[in-house]
Design an enzyme around this catalytic site. Structure first.
Site, short mmCIF file in Angstrom:
data_model
loop_
_atom_site.label_atom_id
_atom_site.label_comp_id
_atom_site.label_asym_id
_atom_site.label_seq_id
_atom_site.Cartn_x
_atom_site.Cartn_y
_atom_site.Cartn_z
N GLY A 14 0.78 -1.23 0.00
CA GLY A 14 0.00 0.00 0.00
C GLY A 14 0.81 1.29 0.00
N HIS A 111 0.94 1.09 -12.97
CA HIS A 111 1.62 -0.13 -13.40
C HIS A 111 3.12 0.15 -13.48
CE1 HIS A 111 2.08 -4.01 -15.32
NE2 HIS A 111 2.92 -3.43 -16.15
C1 GAR Z 1 3.66 -1.08 -7.27
O1 GAR Z 1 4.94 -1.09 -7.82
C2 GAR Z 1 2.61 -1.06 -8.35
O2 GAR Z 1 2.98 -0.31 -9.48
C3 GAR Z 1 2.53 -2.52 -8.69
O3 GAR Z 1 2.64 -3.20 -7.47
C4 GAR Z 1 3.37 -2.40 -6.55
C5 GAR Z 1 2.49 -2.19 -5.34
O4 GAR Z 1 3.19 -1.52 -4.34
N1 GAR Z 1 1.30 -2.83 -9.35
C6 GAR Z 1 1.16 -3.82 -10.21
O5 GAR Z 1 2.06 -4.56 -10.51
C7 GAR Z 1 -0.23 -3.94 -10.78
N2 GAR Z 1 -0.31 -5.01 -11.70
P1 GAR Z 1 2.41 -0.77 -3.20
O6 GAR Z 1 1.39 -1.76 -2.63
O7 GAR Z 1 3.46 -0.42 -2.19
O8 GAR Z 1 1.75 0.44 -3.80
#
Ligand code: GAR
Length: 195
Positions: A14, A111
C-alpha cells in the site's frame, strides 16, 4: 471546490495508497480518500489506512461464489461510500469486465513499466532481461483488457549497469509515488477523460 470522492483498491504494502492519502491531506488537493478495499485481510496497507482514519473493507474472492460476485460486492461498497473515482494501487487481482465497464472512465491503475511494454507481472526483471536502458511507471485508465487502457501519465528512470530487480523496482517506486497523485489530480479536475 467540491472534492472528488476516491476509493482505493489494494492487495499488499500500500505505498502508492499512502502517497495518495498524503497528497489528499493537502487542503488544495481536488480529491479526498473515502475508503480502501483490500482483497487480502493481511494487506499491510490496511493498517496505515485505518490509522489515517479511513474506512476499510476486506473483500476476498474466496468468500463469494465467483469473481463476478466479489466484484459486485466491491462496487456496492464503493457506491455506499459514494465514490466518484477508484484508484487501483497494487491491486493484484484481475477485475471482471462487468466491474471495469461499470467504472469505465472513473477507475485508474498504476503499473510498474512504461506501457505498452511489460504488461503483467515481474516487470522489473523482464525489463532487465530485455536489456532496456530506461524503465518506469504508467498511470492509465482501467479497461477490461489488462494494463491496456489509455495512458494518463508516465515517469521514466534510467536502468543502471549494476541494477537487479529490487534496485530497479525501488527507483521506479519513488517515481510512482509522485506520478500517481499527479495523475489523480488531473482526473479529479477533469483535465483528462476517457474519450
Ligand atoms: C507497485 O509497484 C505497483 O505499481 C505494482 O505493485 C506495486 C504495489 O506496491 N502494481 C502492479 O504490478 C499492478 N499489476 P504498493 O502496494 O506499495 O503500492
Amino acid at each position: 471546490m467540491e472534492k472528488k470522492r476516491v476509493g482505493i483498491l489494494i492487495s499488499g504494502r500500500g505505498s502508492n495508497m499512502q502517497a495518495l492519502i498524503r497528497a489528499a491531506e493537502k487542503p488544495e488537493y481536488p480529491a479526498q480518500i473515502v475508503g480502501v478495499i483490500s482483497n487480502r485481510a493481511d494487506a499491510e496497507g490496511l493498517v496505515f489506512a485505518e490509522r489515517a482514519g479511513i474506512p476499510t473493507s476486506v473483500i476476498p474472492v474466496k468468500q463469494f461464489a465467483d469473481r463476478i460476485a466479489a466484484d459486485r460486492a466491491m462496487t456496492s461498497q464503493f457506491e455506499a461510500w459514494e465514490v466518484d473515482i477508484i484508484c487501483l494501487a497494487g491491486f493484484m487481482r484481475v477485475l471482471t469486465p462487468e466491474f471495469t465497464t461499470h467504472w469505465l472512465g472513473r477507475s485508474i491503475n498504476i503499473h510498474p513499466s512504461l506501457l505498452p511494454k511489460f504488461k503483467g507481472l515481474d516487470t522489473h526483471q523482464r525489463a532487465l532481461e530485455a536489456g532496456e536502458n530506461k524503465h518506469g511507471c504508467t498511470v492509465h485508465f482501467v479497461v477490461p483488457e489488462l494494463d491496456a487502457g489509455p495512458i494518463i501519465g508516465q515517469a521514466e528512470v534510467p536502468v543502471l549497469d549494476d541494477d537487479d530487480a529490487p534496485t530497479l523496482a525501488a527507483r521506479v517506486l519513488v517515481e510512482e509515488h509522485k506520478l500517481y497523485p499527479e495523475a489523480l489530480r488531473k482526473l479529479a479536475l477533469g483535465q483528462v477523460s476517457l474519450a
